[in-house]
Design an enzyme around this catalytic site. Structure first.
Site, PDB file in Angstrom:
ATOM      1  N   HIS A 128       0.908  -1.316  -0.153  1.00 44.48           N
ATOM      2  CA  HIS A 128      -0.214  -0.211   0.118  1.00 44.48           C
ATOM      3  C   HIS A 128       0.479   1.373   0.121  1.00 44.48           C
ATOM      4  CE1 HIS A 128      -2.979   2.737  -0.080  1.00 44.48           C
ATOM      5  NE2 HIS A 128      -4.269   2.000   1.739  1.00 44.48           N
ATOM      6  N   GLN A 131       0.048   4.630   0.849  1.00 45.61           N
ATOM      7  CA  GLN A 131      -0.880   4.922   2.277  1.00 45.61           C
ATOM      8  C   GLN A 131       0.761   5.805   3.454  1.00 45.61           C
ATOM      9  OE1 GLN A 131      -3.204   4.646   4.368  1.00 45.61           O
ATOM     10  NE2 GLN A 131      -2.792   5.397   5.588  1.00 45.61           N
ATOM     11  N   ASP A 217      -2.827  -1.732  12.305  1.00 45.36           N
ATOM     12  CA  ASP A 217      -3.520  -2.302  11.068  1.00 45.36           C
ATOM     13  C   ASP A 217      -4.665  -2.911  11.301  1.00 45.36           C
ATOM     14  OD1 ASP A 217      -4.813  -1.869   9.035  1.00 45.36           O
ATOM     15  OD2 ASP A 217      -2.541  -3.051   7.191  1.00 45.36           O
ATOM     16  N   ARG A 285      -3.444  12.543   3.326  1.00 44.96           N
ATOM     17  CA  ARG A 285      -4.019  11.571   1.465  1.00 44.96           C
ATOM     18  C   ARG A 285      -4.203  12.245   0.693  1.00 44.96           C
ATOM     19  NH1 ARG A 285      -5.196   6.378   2.295  1.00 44.96           N
ATOM     20  NH2 ARG A 285      -4.339   5.782   0.221  1.00 44.96           N
TER      21      ARG A 285
HETATM   22  N1   CP Z   1      -6.403   3.924   4.879  1.00 46.65           N
HETATM   23  C1   CP Z   1      -6.773   3.252   3.543  1.00 46.65           C
HETATM   24  O1   CP Z   1      -6.391   2.733   2.115  1.00 46.65           O
HETATM   25  O2   CP Z   1      -8.362   3.910   3.388  1.00 46.65           O
HETATM   26  P1   CP Z   1     -10.072   2.873   2.653  1.00 46.65           P
HETATM   27  O3   CP Z   1      -9.323   1.398   2.640  1.00 46.65           O
HETATM   28  O4   CP Z   1     -11.081   3.596   2.844  1.00 46.65           O
HETATM   29  O5   CP Z   1      -9.008   3.791   0.813  1.00 46.65           O
HETATM   30  N1  NVA Z   2      -3.918  -4.483   5.713  1.00 53.73           N
HETATM   31  C1  NVA Z   2      -5.383  -3.709   5.126  1.00 53.73           C
HETATM   32  C2  NVA Z   2      -5.126  -2.300   4.824  1.00 53.73           C
HETATM   33  C3  NVA Z   2      -6.620  -1.433   4.367  1.00 53.73           C
HETATM   34  C4  NVA Z   2      -6.257  -0.022   3.999  1.00 53.73           C
HETATM   35  C5  NVA Z   2      -6.581  -4.321   4.464  1.00 53.73           C
HETATM   36  O1  NVA Z   2      -5.582  -4.854   2.972  1.00 53.73           O
HETATM   37  O2  NVA Z   2      -7.357  -4.203   4.045  1.00 53.73           O
END
Ligand code: CP
Ligand code: NVA
Length: 298
Positions: A128, A131, A217, A285
């Site tokens: 990600h 993020q 997380d 973000r």
């Molecule tokens: N943190 C994040 O990526 O949130 P969303 O899943 O809401 O996009």
């Molecule tokens: N690890 C989480 C991150 C969400 C922003 C997922 O993949 O659901």
């Protein structure tokens, strides 16, 4: 052609450019001097739910002069089995860039290869990157340079968030500690590839001791819902709460990428005590996505 597919592949100079320009995009919101996406349409192809990533990219694309076209992957033929290579070649001929949230990293990479348009990873099972760029931006905005600091991640050590943190650590020169049950440790091969100072441990308290940032997380990432009951048992105790925060450095930041599950990875009181940081992180973000988009088309 620039893609942001993973932090592993993002050169340090590009990290620095994105973080530096995000400051300007934040400061000049509502009065941007340039419209780098003017006349462009960006496809946003999402196979998983999203609040922050979707809204920040849609608003960011519009505020930089472009149009955002949101495509729920289940509503397009991809959801009925059209190959990603064909979907990519179609979208690549009609749009100027793509923001993709999906499961397999390989699907994202295939899309980038076949579409031939700038492609941004909006979350895969592996990474990600947007993020973690925002998290670092937020840390530095509130606390100064992250170089030489200690970042402690608590929770699922094998999911996308810690993996992107791992690749950032070596490049930006901070220590990363990952407190996770042994079943969820990141693969040794990934740690070796990343280099840097990374400690993986089951000892939550040792990991939190003297940290500059405590980060968590969800215990159950998107796509892992079938494992919910088992995960809740295994992750029990891997929580940011007041006693853990006391072990960190005085004034340490507490962050959460969101969505947050109170009573699981963080308790309600600690979440509320740090809500200002967490929602600044969420707001950032938007500013960082603009910087990523600008970088991608520069
Ligand atoms: N943190 C994040 O990526 O949130 P969303 O899943 O809401 O996009
Ligand atoms: N690890 C989480 C991150 C969400 C922003 C997922 O993949 O659901």
């Amino acid at each position: 052609m620039k893609h942001l597919l993973s932090l592993e592949k993002l050169p340090l100079a590009d990290f620095e450019t994105i973080l530096r320009d995000a400051k300007v995009f934040k400061k000049e919101r509502g009065a941007h001097k340039t419209q780098p996406l003017k006349g462009q349409t960006w496809a946003m192809m999402f196979s998983k739910s999203s609040t922050r990533t979707r809204v920040s990219f849609e608003v960011g694309i519009r505020e930089l002069g472009g149009n955002a076209l949101f495509l729920n992957a289940n509503d397009i033929q991809l959801g009925r089995g059209e190959p990603i290579q064909d979907t990519a070649r179609v979208i690549g001929r009609m749009t100027h860039g793509a923001v993709i949230r999906t499961f397999a990293q390989s699907d994202l990479e295939t899309f980038a290869e076949f579409s031939k348009i700038p492609t941004i990873n909006a979350l895969t099972d592996d990474e990600h990157p947007c993020q973690v760029l925002t998290d670092i931006f937020t840390f530095e905005e509130m606390h100064g340079s992250i170089a030489g600091k200690v970042v402690t991640f608590i929770g699922d050590g094998a999911c996308n968030m810690p993996l992107s943190w791992i690749f950032a650590a070596a490049k930006l020169g901070f220590e990363l500690r990952i407190a996770t049950p042994k079943e969820f440790q990141p693969a040794a091969e990934i740690l070796k590839r990343a280099g840097g100072k990374i400690v993986v441990t089951e000892d939550l308290k040792a990991a939190a001791s003297g940290a500059d940032l405590l980060y968590t997380d969800v215990w159950v990432s998107m796509g892992k819902e079938a494992e919910t009951a088992e995960r809740i048992k295994i992750f029990n105790g891997y929580q940011i709460n007041a006693p853990l925060v006391k072990l960190a450095k005085p004034g340490a930041l507490v962050m959460h990428c969101l969505p947050a599950y109170r009573g699981k990875e963080i308790d309600a009181e600690t979440f509320e005590a740090n809500a200002d940081t967490i929602f600044t992180q969420a707001e950032n973000r938007l500013h960082v996505q603009k910087s990523i988009l600008n970088w991608a088309v520069s």
